[in-house]
Design a protein around this motif. Structure first.
Motif, PDB file in Angstrom:
ATOM      1  N   ALA B  75      -4.667   7.992 -27.720  1.00 36.15           N
ATOM      2  CA  ALA B  75      -3.813   6.870 -28.108  1.00 36.15           C
ATOM      3  C   ALA B  75      -3.625   5.941 -26.893  1.00 36.15           C
ATOM      4  N   PRO B  76      -3.285   4.692 -27.130  1.00 37.29           N
ATOM      5  CA  PRO B  76      -3.043   3.772 -26.014  1.00 37.29           C
ATOM      6  C   PRO B  76      -2.055   4.372 -25.013  1.00 37.29           C
ATOM      7  N   GLY B  77      -2.411   4.279 -23.732  1.00 41.14           N
ATOM      8  CA  GLY B  77      -1.527   4.804 -22.688  1.00 41.14           C
ATOM      9  C   GLY B  77      -1.565   6.309 -22.529  1.00 41.14           C
ATOM     10  N   HIS B  78      -2.467   6.974 -23.224  1.00 41.53           N
ATOM     11  CA  HIS B  78      -2.539   8.434 -23.185  1.00 41.53           C
ATOM     12  C   HIS B  78      -3.913   8.901 -22.692  1.00 41.53           C
ATOM     13  N   GLY B  79      -3.969  10.166 -22.263  1.00 44.45           N
ATOM     14  CA  GLY B  79      -5.238  10.801 -21.898  1.00 44.45           C
ATOM     15  C   GLY B  79      -5.937  10.072 -20.775  1.00 44.45           C
ATOM     16  N   ASP B  87       4.022   1.208 -20.800  1.00 48.51           N
ATOM     17  CA  ASP B  87       3.913   2.663 -20.935  1.00 48.51           C
ATOM     18  C   ASP B  87       4.672   3.364 -19.817  1.00 48.51           C
ATOM     19  N   GLU B  88       4.491   2.860 -18.597  1.00 46.99           N
ATOM     20  CA  GLU B  88       5.168   3.483 -17.453  1.00 46.99           C
ATOM     21  C   GLU B  88       6.676   3.370 -17.577  1.00 46.99           C
ATOM     22  N   ARG B  89       7.127   2.195 -18.009  1.00 46.29           N
ATOM     23  CA  ARG B  89       8.557   1.961 -18.155  1.00 46.29           C
ATOM     24  C   ARG B  89       9.142   2.907 -19.199  1.00 46.29           C
TER      25      ARG B  89
END
Lengths: 276, 276
Positions: B75-79, B87-89
């Protein structure tokens, strides 16, 4: 326990009995005693009876698929039993409430609680009588035990009933929940289609594995009440299965799943309880 | 669709690919093309990835038990994907909320909805690419079709994908529900561990059979929200399975039951869609 008629079809013996005025039916594999065999107690729904639609098929499936025994009783005021003035009044009044579009759940809860007070001691008496019957008639090789190495078959060995499960929805649960709360011989149960705050205390005393069926659009049982009753069950292992549709529209695959749930736990209980 | 590495174990081929920057994995039976074969889309949970615990085992079971193919995407921002500032926030802020004992469900819903907006088109692109791959590589005898009388095997016959199912809980459902609402190729789904009012509109546009898993004591998903989301699903055939325990404590038998649900519907869809 007074047995009256007996018949057999497709390997299943069906025996009628009465016990203290309560008429019942016992199903078991042809020519096999009860001892050590799992037993399923089948509670019927409101307005139904011990030979109602669905119930007999379910009993026969438990016998034919798993080698279990099964037993059903007419609930007070149902089936062959005479209806009290209270039963007659309830039948009239609930019809009037439904016709007027008024909520019936509190009414149903009060009446079924009164029925349960009479029915629970009857079920306990049936378990006592069937235990005696099992000890009197001995046992043969039970299900799930054939693979035990070194086991010597001993048909004359006195032994009580095997593990006991309860299956009953609606009125069957209104009776089954206080029964399972009071009766330590019940090892697993299928409940559902019921849910009123007055049942929470007994539900909290149920500790055995439970599968609970809920109909999402049940006009007789408010969804919130059924969810709260599931939440109140004291069981560590419990599972809620909810499906769209009304009180009488539980999907057939869900009913079959509930039978597998009961069978799986009874077979497991039988295996762990079997003498080495 | 660019395939990179390929490996095989126990009859299951695992192929890595990237598509428009999204890394994914495809599992299928060794030496067998995709054409006509049921395909399971596997959505992972928040903080997990396409090769996370549970997911790979599930993919391999679908291949080995049923002969299906399975596919997962980060998924976006994953793996393997880079995390955006957003995502970081989110990762920082949700940790702070949990540490402060504050409710996180609205926060989670907002973030996962944003992820779903990016992820749904990626899944659609993967389906398009795999359809092309299936047509390019032809078909062999698919599961559930061997018994069709008079069928002549035609490995060179161009044919698209077989019936498609989606299995994903939590973030996997936050993405899967709008995907199933938008993508008519998805024929059956397993969802659960999610439930916020913002998902109701998409859920209402889902019309395929759904099994929905709910954890009764889920600290991340309010029970009422999950129940309401189940209620909002537009599917005529849907079933809710609820069990005690927290977000990460779905009982193993329940997960297996959900796999059987998906497989049963995919086999049925394949049989009814098969050419005469």
């Amino acid at each position: 326990m007074h047995f009256t008629t007996e018949s057999s079809a497709d390997g299943v013996t069906q025996r009628h009995f009465t016990l203290d005025g309560a008429p019942g039916v016992l199903w078991q594999p042809d020519g096999s005693p009860l001892g050590g065999r799992p037993l399923v107690l089948l509670g019927h729904g409101g307005g139904q009876h011990k030979l109602g639609p669905g119930l007999v098929d379910r009993a026969r499936r438990f016998v034919r698929r798993h080698g279990f025994a099964a037993v059903a009783l007419d609930a007070p005021g149902h089936g062959e039993r005479t209806r009290s003035a209270q039963d007659e009044r309830f039948a009239t009044e609930i019809g009037e409430l439904i016709a007027a579009g008024r909520p019936v759940s509190a009414w149903v809860a009060r009446h079924t609680a009164a029925l349960a007070e009479r029915a629970v001691p009857e079920w306990v008496a049936v378990l006592d009588a069937l235990s005696g019957e099992a000890e009197r008639t001995g046992r043969t090789e039970g299900p799930g035990q054939a693979e035990r190495p070194g086991r010597v078959e001993d048909p004359g060995h006195a032994e009580g009933l095997g593990p006991i499960g309860y299956w009953g929805l609606s009125l069957g649960s209104a009776i089954g929940i206080p029964l399972a709360a009071a009766e330590p011989r019940v090892a697993v149960a299928v409940f559902g289609l019921t849910g009123h705050a007055s049942q929470a205390e007994a539900a909290g005393r149920v500790g055995v594995p439970v599968e609970f069926l809920l109909q999402w659009d049940d006009a007789l049982v408010p969804r919130e009440g059924a969810l709260a009753l599931f939440g109140a069950l004291g069981s560590r292992e419990k599972t809620l299965h909810a499906n769209p549709g009304g009180h009488l529209e539980v999907p057939e695959p869900e009913l079959e799943s509930s039978e597998r749930f009961l069978a799986r736990h009874l077979i497991r209980a039988g295996a762990s309880a079997a003498p080495a």
